[in-house]
Design a protein around this motif. Structure first.
Motif, short mmCIF file in Angstrom:
data_model
loop_
_atom_site.label_atom_id
_atom_site.label_comp_id
_atom_site.label_asym_id
_atom_site.label_seq_id
_atom_site.Cartn_x
_atom_site.Cartn_y
_atom_site.Cartn_z
N VAL A 1 82.89 8.40 25.17
CA VAL A 1 84.10 8.45 24.35
C VAL A 1 83.98 7.44 23.22
CG1 VAL A 1 86.58 7.95 24.35
CG2 VAL A 1 85.57 9.20 26.25
N GLU B 1 86.77 5.87 20.33
CA GLU B 1 88.20 5.90 20.02
C GLU B 1 88.52 4.85 18.95
OE1 GLU B 1 92.43 6.12 22.40
OE2 GLU B 1 90.62 5.60 23.50
N SER B 2 89.40 5.24 18.05
CA SER B 2 89.86 4.36 16.99
C SER B 2 91.26 3.88 17.33
CB SER B 2 89.89 5.12 15.66
OG SER B 2 90.56 4.39 14.68
N TYR B 3 91.44 2.56 17.31
CA TYR B 3 92.75 1.98 17.61
C TYR B 3 93.42 1.50 16.32
CZ TYR B 3 91.59 2.15 22.53
OH TYR B 3 91.26 2.59 23.79
N LYS C 1 89.29 12.62 13.61
CA LYS C 1 90.42 12.31 14.49
C LYS C 1 90.20 10.92 15.09
CE LYS C 1 88.29 15.51 17.71
NZ LYS C 1 88.44 16.74 18.42
N ALA C 2 91.17 10.43 15.81
CA ALA C 2 91.10 9.07 16.36
C ALA C 2 90.34 9.01 17.68
CB ALA C 2 92.51 8.52 16.55
N TYR C 3 90.14 10.14 18.36
CA TYR C 3 89.53 10.14 19.69
C TYR C 3 88.54 11.28 19.79
CZ TYR C 3 89.31 10.48 24.81
OH TYR C 3 88.89 10.52 26.11
N SER D 1 85.36 12.80 22.51
CA SER D 1 84.74 12.63 23.83
C SER D 1 83.53 13.56 23.93
CB SER D 1 85.76 12.96 24.93
OG SER D 1 86.18 14.29 24.83
N VAL E 1 87.19 0.14 16.53
CA VAL E 1 86.61 1.34 17.14
C VAL E 1 85.93 0.88 18.42
CG1 VAL E 1 84.87 3.16 16.89
CG2 VAL E 1 86.26 2.49 14.92
N TRP E 2 86.17 1.61 19.49
CA TRP E 2 85.59 1.31 20.79
C TRP E 2 84.77 2.50 21.26
CZ3 TRP E 2 86.16 3.85 25.47
CH2 TRP E 2 85.64 3.19 26.59
#
Length: 180
Positions: free
Chosen positions: A101, A103-105, A134-136, A138, A95-96
């Motif tokens: 934002v 985001e999960s990679y 969800k993965a993203y 913002s 996770v970044w």
């Protein structure tokens, strides 16, 4: 003729007695379902006690144990896998967070922003991720709570303490990860 009347009366009395016994038996039988061993039918406590089915144990009223914490600490965001203790980068699964934002990679986690008041607990975060994950995400800012669930099923919360002005700048947050 009088003998027949006496026999008829005697038969009526016998029939009434049998009917009374039947009604008493039905009342006692019904008492098995309405009463309890502590409150047996008034006219036959031995019947209710001996014939009562075994009662199931009472349901436990003990509340569920609170979720235990797997990791808790402050992180300057880079790339974190929250299934590790302490969280750190593992290959391409992380996770970044930065520039508002998160985001999960590579399916590292599902993310959601907590929109209700207060600080969510484990159950609140789990419910939010189930509904909105969800993965993203913002638009996060300082003071937001970001909830998530890792690939291995751990629920976590990021209390955002800082967001960089630019997309390439990192976020900071106090993180709580609960055990599965």
């Amino acid at each position: 003729m009088e003998a027949k009347k006496v026999g008829c009366i005697g038969g009526t009395v016998a029939l009434m007695g049998a009917l009374g016994a039947l009604l008493t038996g039905i009342a006692n039988f019904g008492g098995l379902f309405k009463g309890s061993a502590a409150d047996p039918p008034a006219n036959s406590s031995a019947v209710a006690t001996a014939a009562s089915p075994a009662q199931p144990p009472a349901a436990s009223t003990t509340p569920a144990a609170p979720a235990t914490v797997y990791f808790q600490g402050h992180l300057d965001f880079g790339h974190f896998n929250f299934d590790l203790n302490p969280p750190k980068r593992t290959g391409d699964t992380y996770v970044w967070g930065g520039g508002g934002v998160f985001e999960s990679y590579h399916d590292a986690a599902k993310l959601a922003v907590w929109t209700s008041g207060g600080t969510p607990d484990r159950a609140g975060c789990a419910s939010t991720v189930d509904e909105q994950g969800k993965a993203y995400i913002s638009g996060t800012e300082k003071g937001n709570h970001v909830c998530g669930r890792t690939a291995e099923g751990r629920v976590f919360r990021i209390d955002v303490t800082g967001v960089a002005e630019t997309f390439d700048g990192g976020a900071t947050g106090d993180v709580t990860v609960w055990n599965k």
